[in-house]
Design a protein around this motif. Structure first.
Motif, PDB file in Angstrom:
ATOM      1  N   ALA A  90       0.819  -1.205   0.000  1.00 14.41           N
ATOM      2  CA  ALA A  90       0.000   0.000   0.000  1.00 14.41           C
ATOM      3  C   ALA A  90       0.858   1.263   0.000  1.00 14.41           C
ATOM      4  O   ALA A  90       0.534   2.247  -0.672  1.00 14.41           O
ATOM      5  N   ALA A  91       1.965   1.238   0.753  1.00 14.44           N
ATOM      6  CA  ALA A  91       2.830   2.414   0.815  1.00 14.44           C
ATOM      7  C   ALA A  91       3.455   2.712  -0.545  1.00 14.44           C
ATOM      8  O   ALA A  91       3.602   3.868  -0.934  1.00 14.44           O
ATOM      9  N   THR A  92       3.799   1.663  -1.292  1.00  8.75           N
ATOM     10  CA  THR A  92       4.361   1.857  -2.631  1.00  8.75           C
ATOM     11  C   THR A  92       3.332   2.441  -3.569  1.00  8.75           C
ATOM     12  O   THR A  92       3.612   3.373  -4.337  1.00  8.75           O
ATOM     13  N   ARG A  93       2.111   1.904  -3.530  1.00  7.67           N
ATOM     14  CA  ARG A  93       1.056   2.412  -4.391  1.00  7.67           C
ATOM     15  C   ARG A  93       0.744   3.872  -4.065  1.00  7.67           C
ATOM     16  O   ARG A  93       0.534   4.691  -4.963  1.00  7.67           O
ATOM     17  N   THR A  94       0.741   4.213  -2.773  1.00  8.96           N
ATOM     18  CA  THR A  94       0.507   5.594  -2.374  1.00  8.96           C
ATOM     19  C   THR A  94       1.597   6.501  -2.928  1.00  8.96           C
ATOM     20  O   THR A  94       1.316   7.603  -3.425  1.00  8.96           O
ATOM     21  N   ALA A  95       2.849   6.045  -2.866  1.00  9.21           N
ATOM     22  CA  ALA A  95       3.965   6.835  -3.390  1.00  9.21           C
ATOM     23  C   ALA A  95       3.855   7.001  -4.896  1.00  9.21           C
ATOM     24  O   ALA A  95       4.163   8.071  -5.441  1.00  9.21           O
ATOM     25  N   GLU A  96       3.414   5.954  -5.601  1.00 14.54           N
ATOM     26  CA  GLU A  96       3.250   6.035  -7.057  1.00 14.54           C
ATOM     27  C   GLU A  96       2.180   7.051  -7.434  1.00 14.54           C
ATOM     28  O   GLU A  96       2.363   7.868  -8.347  1.00 14.54           O
ATOM     29  N   LEU A  97       1.051   6.997  -6.730  1.00 12.69           N
ATOM     30  CA  LEU A  97      -0.028   7.951  -7.001  1.00 12.69           C
ATOM     31  C   LEU A  97       0.409   9.375  -6.684  1.00 12.69           C
ATOM     32  O   LEU A  97       0.068  10.320  -7.403  1.00 12.69           O
ATOM     33  N   ASN A  98       1.181   9.533  -5.607  1.00 11.06           N
ATOM     34  CA  ASN A  98       1.676  10.857  -5.249  1.00 11.06           C
ATOM     35  C   ASN A  98       2.614  11.407  -6.325  1.00 11.06           C
ATOM     36  O   ASN A  98       2.556  12.597  -6.659  1.00 11.06           O
ATOM     37  N   ALA A  99       3.469  10.543  -6.889  1.00 12.65           N
ATOM     38  CA  ALA A  99       4.385  10.994  -7.942  1.00 12.65           C
ATOM     39  C   ALA A  99       3.611  11.508  -9.147  1.00 12.65           C
ATOM     40  O   ALA A  99       3.950  12.546  -9.727  1.00 12.65           O
ATOM     41  N   SER A 100       2.551  10.798  -9.538  1.00 10.63           N
ATOM     42  CA  SER A 100       1.720  11.252 -10.651  1.00 10.63           C
ATOM     43  C   SER A 100       1.049  12.586 -10.332  1.00 10.63           C
ATOM     44  O   SER A 100       0.977  13.486 -11.174  1.00 10.63           O
ATOM     45  N   THR A 101       0.569  12.719  -9.103  1.00  6.51           N
ATOM     46  CA  THR A 101      -0.096  13.949  -8.683  1.00  6.51           C
ATOM     47  C   THR A 101       0.877  15.115  -8.661  1.00  6.51           C
ATOM     48  O   THR A 101       0.555  16.227  -9.117  1.00  6.51           O
ATOM     49  N   GLU A 102       2.080  14.886  -8.126  1.00  3.80           N
ATOM     50  CA  GLU A 102       3.093  15.946  -8.084  1.00  3.80           C
ATOM     51  C   GLU A 102       3.439  16.430  -9.489  1.00  3.80           C
ATOM     52  O   GLU A 102       3.566  17.632  -9.740  1.00  3.80           O
ATOM     53  N   LEU A 103       3.590  15.485 -10.422  1.00  9.59           N
ATOM     54  CA  LEU A 103       3.902  15.849 -11.798  1.00  9.59           C
ATOM     55  C   LEU A 103       2.752  16.645 -12.414  1.00  9.59           C
ATOM     56  O   LEU A 103       2.965  17.675 -13.064  1.00  9.59           O
ATOM     57  N   GLU A 104       1.530  16.166 -12.214  1.00  7.60           N
ATOM     58  CA  GLU A 104       0.367  16.848 -12.779  1.00  7.60           C
ATOM     59  C   GLU A 104       0.242  18.268 -12.251  1.00  7.60           C
ATOM     60  O   GLU A 104      -0.002  19.214 -13.019  1.00  7.60           O
ATOM     61  N   GLN A 105       0.430  18.441 -10.955  1.00  8.36           N
ATOM     62  CA  GLN A 105       0.299  19.774 -10.377  1.00  8.36           C
ATOM     63  C   GLN A 105       1.372  20.719 -10.900  1.00  8.36           C
ATOM     64  O   GLN A 105       1.105  21.904 -11.123  1.00  8.36           O
ATOM     65  N   TRP A 106       2.576  20.202 -11.121  1.00  3.55           N
ATOM     66  CA  TRP A 106       3.622  21.057 -11.684  1.00  3.55           C
ATOM     67  C   TRP A 106       3.291  21.431 -13.126  1.00  3.55           C
ATOM     68  O   TRP A 106       3.504  22.575 -13.535  1.00  3.55           O
ATOM     69  N   LEU A 107       2.758  20.495 -13.898  1.00  5.43           N
ATOM     70  CA  LEU A 107       2.412  20.791 -15.293  1.00  5.43           C
ATOM     71  C   LEU A 107       1.324  21.853 -15.380  1.00  5.43           C
ATOM     72  O   LEU A 107       1.319  22.677 -16.296  1.00  5.43           O
ATOM     73  N   LEU A 108       0.395  21.850 -14.444  1.00  2.17           N
ATOM     74  CA  LEU A 108      -0.684  22.828 -14.447  1.00  2.17           C
ATOM     75  C   LEU A 108      -0.230  24.193 -13.946  1.00  2.17           C
ATOM     76  O   LEU A 108      -0.866  25.212 -14.235  1.00  2.17           O
ATOM     77  N   ASN A 109       0.874  24.213 -13.199  1.00  2.00           N
ATOM     78  CA  ASN A 109       1.409  25.482 -12.703  1.00  2.00           C
ATOM     79  C   ASN A 109       2.935  25.390 -12.694  1.00  2.00           C
ATOM     80  O   ASN A 109       3.567  25.397 -11.648  1.00  2.00           O
ATOM     81  N   PRO A 110       3.553  25.300 -13.872  1.00  7.40           N
ATOM     82  CA  PRO A 110       4.999  25.063 -13.936  1.00  7.40           C
ATOM     83  C   PRO A 110       5.802  26.255 -13.454  1.00  7.40           C
ATOM     84  O   PRO A 110       5.397  27.404 -13.616  1.00  7.40           O
ATOM     85  N   GLN A 111       6.938  25.947 -12.844  1.00  8.05           N
ATOM     86  CA  GLN A 111       7.855  26.962 -12.360  1.00  8.05           C
ATOM     87  C   GLN A 111       9.173  26.866 -13.122  1.00  8.05           C
ATOM     88  O   GLN A 111       9.480  25.857 -13.752  1.00  8.05           O
ATOM     89  N   SER A 112       9.958  27.921 -13.056  1.00 11.66           N
ATOM     90  CA  SER A 112      11.269  27.909 -13.684  1.00 11.66           C
ATOM     91  C   SER A 112      12.158  26.866 -13.023  1.00 11.66           C
ATOM     92  O   SER A 112      11.960  26.496 -11.863  1.00 11.66           O
ATOM     93  N   GLY A 113      13.138  26.385 -13.757  1.00 19.11           N
ATOM     94  CA  GLY A 113      14.044  25.378 -13.221  1.00 19.11           C
ATOM     95  C   GLY A 113      15.268  25.236 -14.094  1.00 19.11           C
ATOM     96  O   GLY A 113      15.673  26.165 -14.802  1.00 19.11           O
ATOM     97  N   THR A 114      15.864  24.054 -14.045  1.00 14.48           N
ATOM     98  CA  THR A 114      17.050  23.735 -14.836  1.00 14.48           C
ATOM     99  C   THR A 114      16.702  22.665 -15.855  1.00 14.48           C
ATOM    100  O   THR A 114      16.070  21.667 -15.513  1.00 14.48           O
ATOM    101  N   ILE A 115      17.111  22.873 -17.096  1.00 17.20           N
ATOM    102  CA  ILE A 115      16.931  21.859 -18.130  1.00 17.20           C
ATOM    103  C   ILE A 115      18.295  21.346 -18.560  1.00 17.20           C
ATOM    104  O   ILE A 115      19.237  22.121 -18.718  1.00 17.20           O
ATOM    105  N   THR A 116      18.409  20.029 -18.711  1.00 15.18           N
ATOM    106  CA  THR A 116      19.618  19.398 -19.217  1.00 15.18           C
ATOM    107  C   THR A 116      19.240  18.540 -20.412  1.00 15.18           C
ATOM    108  O   THR A 116      18.344  17.697 -20.314  1.00 15.18           O
TER     109      THR A 116
END
Length: 318
Positions: free
Chosen positions: A61-87
């Motif tokens: 369950a902890a792994t699945r929660t972490a996986e869902l959180n990773a997707s959510t974190e990515l989605e939230q950044w895409l909807l409100n992206p901030q400046s960063g570093t690109i390589t």
């Protein structure tokens, strides 16, 4: 039991109107749909299936929660992206497989479509390796890439830059490249393990996504030279989150050959591409967050008539 992949629409990636500095601005501007029969609103681009996923008994369950959180974190950044570093790393196998050219560029980027990158171009051939300095500047939907010093002769004397259009592989009137749509579909990330990033521990999640199977990915991207040379439409998306807090730390998308100087071409692929996005506006594991890029177009008299780095232009997210 296998966990089904959620398919998402592309409306937020390819809305009409001028290019926005932030995806969230597009959402705020009215890219919402009225939810039928309930009177609520949901963002366009939200999952078209139920957010409830089937959990395999073999996944803790902890792994699945972490996986869902990773997707959510990515989605939230895409909807409100901030400046960063690109390589940006790419390997090109040329001259029938006898010469490898590897480009490595890094620097700050802004989601408004600005970047200032510096790095090197390594050429491996006939047992020797040469290294040249390289730079690229993105501003006002154009990419400027440096011409190697050795080539600045004859008609190219005093010409230091070539240029190309960044959004040539985008949908008409799109706010983002097709890579935004690819990342937005990363809703079935699987935990791969733990690694280090700038002295911090991060959890690593991965998913392979086929561009050819996604709705509204522009045909101009699918037909681009970069994808032709990569020889595949399958893209690996990696997401790294800080161990413990789960905050987004890094996003990677890559396809084709591994980006290594001594790699060999295959029957279908003569190039590989990797784009890393880090320092994404939150607590950063690296020593300091990247500043907003100061991206200014080169002086017109230093720009040649030749086409710039179309592969790099095609791989940019914003």
């Amino acid at each position: 039991m296998a966990r089904g992949r959620r398919v998402r629409t592309a409306a937020t990636a390819f809305g009409r109107g001028p290019r926005a500095a932030l995806a969230a601005a597009a959402v705020a501007a009215g890219l919402v749909l009225a939810a039928a029969a309930c009177g609520t609103t949901v963002p366009m681009g939200a999952p078209t299936q139920s957010p409830t996923a089937t959990t395999s008994a073999s996944v803790p369950a902890a792994t699945r929660t972490a996986e869902l959180n990773a997707s959510t974190e990515l989605e939230q950044w895409l909807l409100n992206p901030q400046s960063g570093t690109i390589t940006y790393n790419t390997i090109q196998v040329t001259s029938g497989g006898s010469v490898n050219v590897m480009t490595m560029l890094t620097g700050p980027f802004a989601p408004s479509g600005a970047a200032n990158l510096t790095g090197t171009i390594e050429t491996l051939g006939s047992g020797t390796t040469t290294t040249d300095d390289a730079s690229a500047v993105e501003t006002q939907t154009r990419l400027y890439s440096t011409i190697p010093t050795a080539q600045q002769t004859g008609d190219l004397a005093d010409k230091q830059w070539n240029t190309t259009q960044v959004n040539a592989t985008w949908q008409n009137d799109a706010m983002h490249s097709g890579w935004w749509q690819v990342l937005f579909q990363a809703q079935d990330l699987k935990m791969e393990g733990v690694t280090g990033l700038g002295g911090a521990s991060v959890d690593v999640f991965s998913q392979v996504i086929d561009l050819a199977q996604l709705p509204n990915v522009p045909s101009s991207l699918l037909d681009s030279e970069a994808l032709r040379k990569a020889g595949t439409t399958k893209v690996e998306v990696d997401v790294e989150t800080l161990t413990g807090s789960g905050k987004l730390a890094k996003v990677i998308y890559k396809l084709g050959l591994p980006a290594a100087i001594d790699i060999s071409a295959t029957a279908t692929s003569t190039a590989g591409y990797e784009v890393d996005l880090s320092n994404l506006g939150g607590p950063s594991p690296t020593p300091s967050a990247s500043p907003t890029p100061s991206a200014t177009a080169p002086a017109p008299e230093t720009i040649a008539d030749g086409e710039g780095d179309v592969d790099l232009a095609a791989m940019l997210l914003f």
